[in-house]
Design an enzyme around this catalytic site. Structure first.
Site, PDB file in Angstrom:
ATOM      1  N   SER A   1       0.851  -1.193   0.000  1.00 16.74           N
ATOM      2  CA  SER A   1       0.000   0.000   0.000  1.00 16.74           C
ATOM      3  C   SER A   1       0.881   1.236   0.000  1.00 16.74           C
ATOM      4  O   SER A   1       1.697   1.436   0.907  1.00 16.74           O
ATOM      5  CB  SER A   1      -0.884   0.012   1.244  1.00 16.74           C
ATOM      6  OG  SER A   1      -1.425   1.305   1.411  1.00 16.74           O
TER       7      SER A   1
ATOM      8  N   HIS B   1      -1.404  -1.328  -4.131  1.00 16.41           N
ATOM      9  CA  HIS B   1      -2.654  -0.959  -3.443  1.00 16.41           C
ATOM     10  C   HIS B   1      -2.683   0.556  -3.203  1.00 16.41           C
ATOM     11  O   HIS B   1      -1.765   1.115  -2.602  1.00 16.41           O
ATOM     12  CB  HIS B   1      -2.723  -1.721  -2.123  1.00 16.41           C
ATOM     13  CG  HIS B   1      -3.990  -1.560  -1.355  1.00 16.41           C
ATOM     14  ND1 HIS B   1      -5.106  -2.333  -1.591  1.00 16.41           N
ATOM     15  CD2 HIS B   1      -4.323  -0.726  -0.345  1.00 16.41           C
ATOM     16  CE1 HIS B   1      -6.071  -1.979  -0.745  1.00 16.41           C
ATOM     17  NE2 HIS B   1      -5.622  -0.994   0.022  1.00 16.41           N
TER      18      HIS B   1
ATOM     19  N   ASP C   1      -4.892   3.657  -1.657  1.00 15.70           N
ATOM     20  CA  ASP C   1      -5.976   3.990  -0.734  1.00 15.70           C
ATOM     21  C   ASP C   1      -6.527   5.373  -1.033  1.00 15.70           C
ATOM     22  O   ASP C   1      -5.868   6.378  -0.798  1.00 15.70           O
ATOM     23  CB  ASP C   1      -5.462   3.927   0.708  1.00 15.70           C
ATOM     24  CG  ASP C   1      -5.154   2.510   1.128  1.00 15.70           C
ATOM     25  OD1 ASP C   1      -6.083   1.677   1.098  1.00 15.70           O
ATOM     26  OD2 ASP C   1      -3.986   2.218   1.456  1.00 15.70           O
TER      27      ASP C   1
ATOM     28  N   MET D   1      -9.136   8.100  -0.011  1.00 14.48           N
ATOM     29  CA  MET D   1      -9.964   8.489   1.151  1.00 14.48           C
ATOM     30  C   MET D   1     -10.479   9.903   0.944  1.00 14.48           C
ATOM     31  O   MET D   1      -9.754  10.773   0.466  1.00 14.48           O
ATOM     32  CB  MET D   1      -9.119   8.445   2.427  1.00 14.48           C
ATOM     33  CG  MET D   1      -8.440   7.116   2.687  1.00 14.48           C
ATOM     34  SD  MET D   1      -7.632   7.126   4.295  1.00 14.48           S
ATOM     35  CE  MET D   1      -6.639   5.628   4.173  1.00 14.48           C
TER      36      MET D   1
ATOM     37  N   HIS E   1      -8.511   1.044  -3.582  1.00 12.05           N
ATOM     38  CA  HIS E   1      -9.390   0.807  -2.438  1.00 12.05           C
ATOM     39  C   HIS E   1     -10.084   2.124  -2.115  1.00 12.05           C
ATOM     40  O   HIS E   1      -9.484   3.018  -1.536  1.00 12.05           O
ATOM     41  CB  HIS E   1      -8.533   0.302  -1.266  1.00 12.05           C
ATOM     42  CG  HIS E   1      -9.268   0.108   0.011  1.00 12.05           C
ATOM     43  ND1 HIS E   1      -8.619  -0.066   1.222  1.00 12.05           N
ATOM     44  CD2 HIS E   1     -10.594   0.032   0.290  1.00 12.05           C
ATOM     45  CE1 HIS E   1      -9.520  -0.218   2.183  1.00 12.05           C
ATOM     46  NE2 HIS E   1     -10.713  -0.155   1.643  1.00 12.05           N
TER      47      HIS E   1
ATOM     48  N   MET F   1     -12.236   4.353  -0.156  1.00  7.03           N
ATOM     49  CA  MET F   1     -12.888   4.602   1.137  1.00  7.03           C
ATOM     50  C   MET F   1     -13.588   5.946   1.020  1.00  7.03           C
ATOM     51  O   MET F   1     -13.155   6.954   1.568  1.00  7.03           O
ATOM     52  CB  MET F   1     -11.831   4.596   2.250  1.00  7.03           C
ATOM     53  CG  MET F   1     -11.350   3.198   2.604  1.00  7.03           C
ATOM     54  SD  MET F   1      -9.760   3.203   3.426  1.00  7.03           S
ATOM     55  CE  MET F   1      -8.684   3.206   1.990  1.00  7.03           C
TER      56      MET F   1
ATOM     57  N   MET G   1     -11.314  -5.994   5.835  1.00  4.11           N
ATOM     58  CA  MET G   1     -10.502  -5.021   6.562  1.00  4.11           C
ATOM     59  C   MET G   1     -10.133  -5.590   7.928  1.00  4.11           C
ATOM     60  O   MET G   1     -11.003  -6.028   8.680  1.00  4.11           O
ATOM     61  CB  MET G   1     -11.271  -3.706   6.767  1.00  4.11           C
ATOM     62  CG  MET G   1     -11.475  -2.852   5.532  1.00  4.11           C
ATOM     63  SD  MET G   1      -9.955  -2.330   4.720  1.00  4.11           S
ATOM     64  CE  MET G   1      -9.124  -1.424   6.024  1.00  4.11           C
TER      65      MET G   1
ATOM     66  N   ASP H   1      -6.560  -6.433   4.532  1.00  2.00           N
ATOM     67  CA  ASP H   1      -5.935  -5.113   4.554  1.00  2.00           C
ATOM     68  C   ASP H   1      -5.946  -4.542   5.962  1.00  2.00           C
ATOM     69  O   ASP H   1      -7.001  -4.332   6.548  1.00  2.00           O
ATOM     70  CB  ASP H   1      -6.724  -4.200   3.596  1.00  2.00           C
ATOM     71  CG  ASP H   1      -6.136  -2.806   3.462  1.00  2.00           C
ATOM     72  OD1 ASP H   1      -5.037  -2.559   3.987  1.00  2.00           O
ATOM     73  OD2 ASP H   1      -6.794  -1.973   2.807  1.00  2.00           O
TER      74      ASP H   1
HETATM   75  C1  DX5 Z   1      -6.127   1.625   5.863  1.00  5.44           C
HETATM   76  C2  DX5 Z   1      -5.750   1.266   4.457  1.00  5.44           C
HETATM   77  C3  DX5 Z   1      -4.631   0.313   4.342  1.00  5.44           C
HETATM   78  C4  DX5 Z   1      -3.318   0.800   4.918  1.00  5.44           C
HETATM   79  C5  DX5 Z   1      -2.682  -0.390   5.523  1.00  5.44           C
HETATM   80  O1  DX5 Z   1      -7.367   2.256   5.850  1.00  5.44           O
HETATM   81  O2  DX5 Z   1      -6.853   0.683   3.778  1.00  5.44           O
HETATM   82  O3  DX5 Z   1      -4.447  -0.109   2.997  1.00  5.44           O
HETATM   83  O4  DX5 Z   1      -2.439   1.342   3.988  1.00  5.44           O
HETATM   84  O5  DX5 Z   1      -1.556   0.006   6.222  1.00  5.44           O
HETATM   85  P1  DX5 Z   1      -0.811  -0.987   7.207  1.00  5.44           P
HETATM   86  O6  DX5 Z   1      -0.357  -2.140   6.393  1.00  5.44           O
HETATM   87  O7  DX5 Z   1       0.295  -0.158   7.742  1.00  5.44           O
HETATM   88  O8  DX5 Z   1      -1.816  -1.396   8.255  1.00  5.44           O
HETATM   89 ZN    ZN Z   2      -6.452  -0.185   1.789  1.00  2.37          ZN
END
Ligand code: DX5
Ligand code: ZN
Length: 231
Positions: free
Chosen positions: A5, A36, A38, A40, A69, A71, A140, A178
């Protein structure tokens, strides 16, 4: 499969950070299977990261399949655009929409694989039927929003339940996990039947991200009861 990620990468140097986990070729065990990303929106989760323009630039900078991903609220409005741009897999949150199947259909029509993510407190069973229209289930293992949180082992019951249905041929999804995946937690997740492991801080806070990808892959493969992993 290992999906680093980039949330834990240096956002000012995304192309270089991505190249660190690209390996020397498709068979290099240090090569990430997916990258990956993220997304947000500071509404669905209390954090803000990046959106489509950055993903479009990233897609031009790497040949690793990109796993978005989302969010975000109102994923139906935005998700197909990521697939159109060339993201390999686009995952939306079950909690963010009343009609996940319609969004999956639009993602697929735009050329992407469709993923459904469920938060740690969201049950898996109500989504079994809906998952027939999806390619990926993202379980998650932390509350979405931030990297570097502690793994919640209780979610592995959902992984086991999904694995069972997939192995029985009743569901055709790739099971992704994740949150909080590192050398201490990857084995239990693999034992439970995960196919694809997202790791942010465990890869990008490591001195050698490529070595971290390779080691995570080895640990996951050693612990996999069914050898889901291909490398
Ligand atoms: C959190 C994200 C993850 C995050 C994971 O909301 O969806 O993808 O990057 O990070 P680690 O591996 O550090 O928990
Ligand atoms: Zn993620």
């Amino acid at each position: 499969m290992i999906a680093p990620s980039i949330l834990s990468a240096d956002f000012a140097r995304l192309a270089e950070e991505t190249a660190l986990v690209a390996g020397t070729g498709p068979d290099d065990p240090a090569r990430a299977d997916w990258l990956h990303v993220d997304v947000m929106d500071a509404h669905f989760v209390p954090n803000l990261t990046l959106g489509l323009p950055v993903v479009e630039s990233l897609l031009r900078a790497t040949d690793i399949p990109v796993d978005c991903h989302l969010m975000i609220e109102n994923p139906g409005r935005w998700a197909p655009g990521y697939a159109e741009a060339g993201a390999y897999n686009v995952t939306i949150h079950a909690e963010a929409t009343d009609d996940p199947r319609a969004v999956a259909r639009d993602i697929r029509a735009a050329g992407g694989k469709a993923g459904l993510a469920i938060k740690p407190g969201t049950d898996f069973e109500p989504y079994i039927e809906i998952l027939r229209d999806f390619d990926t289930l993202l379980v998650m293992s932390v509350e979405p929003g931030f990297g570097g949180q502690k793994f919640i082992p209780e979610v592995l019951g959902k992984v086991r339940a999904a694995r069972k249905l997939v192995d029985a041929g009743e569901l055709k999804v790739l099971v992704e996990i994740d949150g909080g995946i590192n050398l201490d937690t990857v084995e239990q997740a693999s034992e439970a039947g995960v196919d694809c492991f997202v790791a942010g801080s465990a890869v990008y806070s490591a001195g050698d991200p490529a070595a971290a990808v390779r080691t995570l892959r080895e640990r996951a493969a050693d612990a996999s009861p069914h050898l889901h992993l291909t490398r």
